[in-house]
Design a protein around this motif. Sequence first.
Motif, PDB file in Angstrom:
ATOM      1  N   LEU A  45       0.823  -1.218   0.000  1.00 43.73           N
ATOM      2  CA  LEU A  45       0.000   0.000   0.000  1.00 43.73           C
ATOM      3  C   LEU A  45       0.851   1.259   0.000  1.00 43.73           C
ATOM      4  O   LEU A  45       0.362   2.342  -0.300  1.00 43.73           O
ATOM      5  N   HIS A  46       2.114   1.133   0.423  1.00 42.77           N
ATOM      6  CA  HIS A  46       3.057   2.242   0.291  1.00 42.77           C
ATOM      7  C   HIS A  46       4.450   1.628   0.210  1.00 42.77           C
ATOM      8  O   HIS A  46       4.620   0.405   0.388  1.00 42.77           O
ATOM      9  N   ASP A  47       5.409   2.505  -0.060  1.00 46.91           N
ATOM     10  CA  ASP A  47       6.764   2.011  -0.321  1.00 46.91           C
ATOM     11  C   ASP A  47       7.780   2.945   0.336  1.00 46.91           C
ATOM     12  O   ASP A  47       8.835   3.205  -0.219  1.00 46.91           O
ATOM     13  N   LYS A  48       7.413   3.487   1.495  1.00 42.52           N
ATOM     14  CA  LYS A  48       8.251   4.514   2.125  1.00 42.52           C
ATOM     15  C   LYS A  48       9.168   3.882   3.185  1.00 42.52           C
ATOM     16  O   LYS A  48       8.793   2.890   3.818  1.00 42.52           O
ATOM     17  N   PRO A  49      10.341   4.490   3.408  1.00 44.77           N
ATOM     18  CA  PRO A  49      11.269   3.937   4.396  1.00 44.77           C
ATOM     19  C   PRO A  49      10.714   3.966   5.827  1.00 44.77           C
ATOM     20  O   PRO A  49      10.009   4.914   6.200  1.00 44.77           O
ATOM     21  N   ILE A  50      11.062   2.931   6.589  1.00 47.14           N
ATOM     22  CA  ILE A  50      10.667   2.828   8.005  1.00 47.14           C
ATOM     23  C   ILE A  50      11.928   2.515   8.810  1.00 47.14           C
ATOM     24  O   ILE A  50      12.630   1.554   8.496  1.00 47.14           O
ATOM     25  N   VAL A  51      12.200   3.311   9.836  1.00 49.05           N
ATOM     26  CA  VAL A  51      13.359   3.061  10.701  1.00 49.05           C
ATOM     27  C   VAL A  51      12.874   2.884  12.135  1.00 49.05           C
ATOM     28  O   VAL A  51      12.184   3.758  12.678  1.00 49.05           O
ATOM     29  N   ILE A  52      13.231   1.755  12.728  1.00 50.89           N
ATOM     30  CA  ILE A  52      12.948   1.537  14.152  1.00 50.89           C
ATOM     31  C   ILE A  52      14.189   1.975  14.922  1.00 50.89           C
ATOM     32  O   ILE A  52      15.280   1.452  14.707  1.00 50.89           O
ATOM     33  N   ALA A  53      14.015   2.968  15.789  1.00 50.17           N
ATOM     34  CA  ALA A  53      15.141   3.501  16.567  1.00 50.17           C
ATOM     35  C   ALA A  53      15.195   2.748  17.897  1.00 50.17           C
ATOM     36  O   ALA A  53      14.373   2.979  18.795  1.00 50.17           O
ATOM     37  N   ASP A  54      16.171   1.864  17.991  1.00 53.49           N
ATOM     38  CA  ASP A  54      16.289   0.972  19.156  1.00 53.49           C
ATOM     39  C   ASP A  54      17.134   1.661  20.234  1.00 53.49           C
ATOM     40  O   ASP A  54      18.250   1.238  20.541  1.00 53.49           O
ATOM     41  N   ILE A  55      16.570   2.715  20.786  1.00 53.44           N
ATOM     42  CA  ILE A  55      17.315   3.548  21.741  1.00 53.44           C
ATOM     43  C   ILE A  55      17.566   2.768  23.033  1.00 53.44           C
ATOM     44  O   ILE A  55      16.621   2.279  23.658  1.00 53.44           O
ATOM     45  N   ASP A  56      18.822   2.644  23.418  1.00 51.21           N
ATOM     46  CA  ASP A  56      19.196   1.890  24.634  1.00 51.21           C
ATOM     47  C   ASP A  56      18.655   0.469  24.623  1.00 51.21           C
ATOM     48  O   ASP A  56      18.367  -0.089  25.683  1.00 51.21           O
ATOM     49  N   GLY A  57      18.482  -0.088  23.427  1.00 56.47           N
ATOM     50  CA  GLY A  57      17.973  -1.461  23.335  1.00 56.47           C
ATOM     51  C   GLY A  57      16.517  -1.605  23.731  1.00 56.47           C
ATOM     52  O   GLY A  57      16.043  -2.720  23.988  1.00 56.47           O
ATOM     53  N   TYR A  58      15.771  -0.493  23.733  1.00 59.12           N
ATOM     54  CA  TYR A  58      14.369  -0.555  24.190  1.00 59.12           C
ATOM     55  C   TYR A  58      13.544  -1.558  23.381  1.00 59.12           C
ATOM     56  O   TYR A  58      12.664  -2.234  23.911  1.00 59.12           O
ATOM     57  N   TRP A  59      13.821  -1.640  22.066  1.00 56.98           N
ATOM     58  CA  TRP A  59      13.004  -2.512  21.214  1.00 56.98           C
ATOM     59  C   TRP A  59      13.626  -3.908  21.051  1.00 56.98           C
ATOM     60  O   TRP A  59      13.191  -4.683  20.192  1.00 56.98           O
ATOM     61  N   ALA A  60      14.644  -4.241  21.845  1.00 61.41           N
ATOM     62  CA  ALA A  60      15.346  -5.526  21.647  1.00 61.41           C
ATOM     63  C   ALA A  60      14.387  -6.716  21.712  1.00 61.41           C
ATOM     64  O   ALA A  60      14.490  -7.647  20.903  1.00 61.41           O
ATOM     65  N   LEU A  61      13.461  -6.685  22.661  1.00 63.98           N
ATOM     66  CA  LEU A  61      12.545  -7.828  22.792  1.00 63.98           C
ATOM     67  C   LEU A  61      11.607  -7.915  21.592  1.00 63.98           C
ATOM     68  O   LEU A  61      11.264  -9.003  21.121  1.00 63.98           O
ATOM     69  N   LEU A  62      11.198  -6.751  21.095  1.00 63.66           N
ATOM     70  CA  LEU A  62      10.337  -6.734  19.904  1.00 63.66           C
ATOM     71  C   LEU A  62      11.112  -7.279  18.696  1.00 63.66           C
ATOM     72  O   LEU A  62      10.584  -8.094  17.927  1.00 63.66           O
TER      73      LEU A  62
END
Length: 194
Positions: free
Chosen positions: A128-145
């Motif tokens: 539905l779109h083709d735009k860039p996505i960046v997950i900012a894993d600040i201090d490893g906050y998103w590590a579990l995700l």
Amino acid sequence: MATVKSVCVYCGSSSNVRESHRDAARELGSALAQAGLRLVYGGGQVGLMGLTAEAALAAGGMVTGIIPKFLNRHEIGHTRCTELIVSDNMHDRKYQMAAIADAFVVLPGGFGTLDETFEILTWKQLGLHDKPIVIADIDGYWALLLALMANQFKENYVRPEHRELFRVARDVAKILPILALEPEPRFSLKKNWL
Ligand code: AMP
């Protein structure tokens, strides 16, 4: 190289969070403004949302906030935004944020941030779109995700090529360089497919 003029930032509405996350929000807001990029966000004054917007405005940046009318009091619509759009409902807010922005950045956040992140990821997965996505894993906050997502690939619930749907930045300084290296989107959001 992607031509990015506006960046949608998804992040938490909670203020009672680690100082390093609050710093990351401020740093991103300033970096966007200094790069001449418009911040598109949920329009609130609270939490990392408010800090990102404040920092962008303080650095002379342009900020478009989009808030649904039922939340305008609770999240307290940011009155100093360059532009504050009050949408009819949450679906329209999320659609407008996705339609206006050229790229998406995910800072630490709660359930709402996850909802927005997976919506924009699945819309990209569905073409539905083709735009860039960046997950900012600040201090490893998103590590579990990220570990959960790695397991989804491993167990074949997500196809291997969909690893390319998003990038991970380990700190704020890496976000804009990553965006600059992303390919130019071939199309924007296809509204009539939603
Ligand atoms: P949170 O990450 O939960 O602090 O929320 C961040 C943003 O997501 C806020 O602007 C909320 O309005 C929004 N939000 C919260 N819950 C939802 C939801 N169920 N669906 C979509 N957006 C939400």
